[in-house]
Design an enzyme around this catalytic site. Structure first.
Site, PDB file in Angstrom:
ATOM      1  N   CYS A   2       0.832  -1.162  -0.079  1.00 16.70           N
ATOM      2  CA  CYS A   2      -0.072   0.086   0.214  1.00 16.70           C
ATOM      3  C   CYS A   2       0.951   1.097   0.042  1.00 16.70           C
ATOM      4  CB  CYS A   2      -0.790  -0.007   1.199  1.00 16.70           C
ATOM      5  SG  CYS A   2      -1.881   1.540   1.359  1.00 16.70           S
ATOM      6  N   GLU A 113      -4.133   1.189  -6.167  1.00 13.33           N
ATOM      7  CA  GLU A 113      -3.350   0.153  -6.868  1.00 13.33           C
ATOM      8  C   GLU A 113      -3.272   0.229  -8.102  1.00 13.33           C
ATOM      9  OE1 GLU A 113      -1.041  -1.239  -5.242  1.00 13.33           O
ATOM     10  OE2 GLU A 113      -1.600  -1.959  -3.457  1.00 13.33           O
TER      11      GLU A 113
END
Length: 252
Positions: A2, A113
């Site tokens: 992340c 992402e």
């Protein structure tokens, strides 16, 4: 991993949502739709009681993203410690002390992402950013750890890291990792500085169930950390969803 997320909830909303007793942000919290490492991020944590206090206090603080262990010689180590893997966080030297005593919740609206699409012959593969968030619009309470580091100038720096886990099926087509989310019924235990038994803490790390998240392509403007605003989390009109061959679908 992340490496980018959005945290745009108002400070008062976070205080009410997490039942914060002390606002220690010093007005440092602002809506941020493009949170990147080294930025200040909102964090909820509970500090042990001091000499003149009877009980621990739940606080809202602004922490620097990128954990700097107390023993570190240089702040730059934090650039490599923005994430901690749930599978090994309890045993890694950089994280194990914080895992036992200094856990926090990092509120987020969702995270980004990048999906690498298969390129045509002779062309470079392109990366499409996706925004991934809870379907019900609830705040994501990402599992985090925090540390206090004393600088050479004798100043205390508060830093944090995001714990990640294997992605659920709804997210795994884009990336194999995702932030670990702490469920509301586990918030009190996760933040309890008196809970130091490693195995008991590990039992609180339960991956989100499949079907609770949604993902959609967003503008590549998010690639530049200087860009910020609600337009970064709006669905793009020309993105491609991996595994989806229809022309009209924009969500999993």
């Amino acid at each position: 991993m992340c490496g980018r997320y959005a945290s745009a909830r108002a400070r008062q909303e976070l205080i009410e949502e997490f039942q914060v007793q002390l606002d220690a942000t010093e007005d440092a919290i602002r809506p941020d739709y493009n949170v990147a490492p080294t930025k200040k991020v909102p964090a909820v944590l509970t500090r042990p009681p001091g000499d003149d206090e009877e009980e621990a206090v739940r606080q809202l603080r602004a922490l620097r993203w990128g954990l700097v262990p107390s023993w570190a010689k240089d702040i730059k180590i934090g650039n490599r410690l923005i994430n901690a893997r749930a599978e090994t966080v309890h045993e890694k030297p950089s994280f194990r002390r914080a895992f036992a005593k200094r856990r926090c919740l990092l509120p987020a609206d969702g995270f980004f992402e990048w999906y690498t699409a298969q390129a045509e012959e002779g062309r470079k593969p392109s990366k499409q950013p996706f925004f991934i968030r809870p379907r019900d619009g609830a705040v994501m309470a990402m599992a985090g750890l925090y540390e206090l580091w004393r600088s050479p100038e004798d100043e205390w720096l508060w830093t944090c890291t995001v714990i990640t886990t294997q992605a659920t099926d709804d997210v795994g087509r884009i990336h194999d990792r995702m932030p670990m989310v702490v469920r509301p019924e586990h918030w009190d235990d996760w933040l309890d500085p008196g809970l130091t038994a490693v195995e008991e803490v590990r039992e609180l790390l339960v991956p989100a169930m499949n079907g609770t998240m949604e993902a959609y392509p967003v503008s590549k403007a998010v690639n530049n950390v200087k860009n910020n605003g609600p337009e970064l989390i709006r669905p793009a009109t020309d993105g491609h969803i991996p595994g989806d061959h229809s022309e009209s679908s924009s969500l999993f």
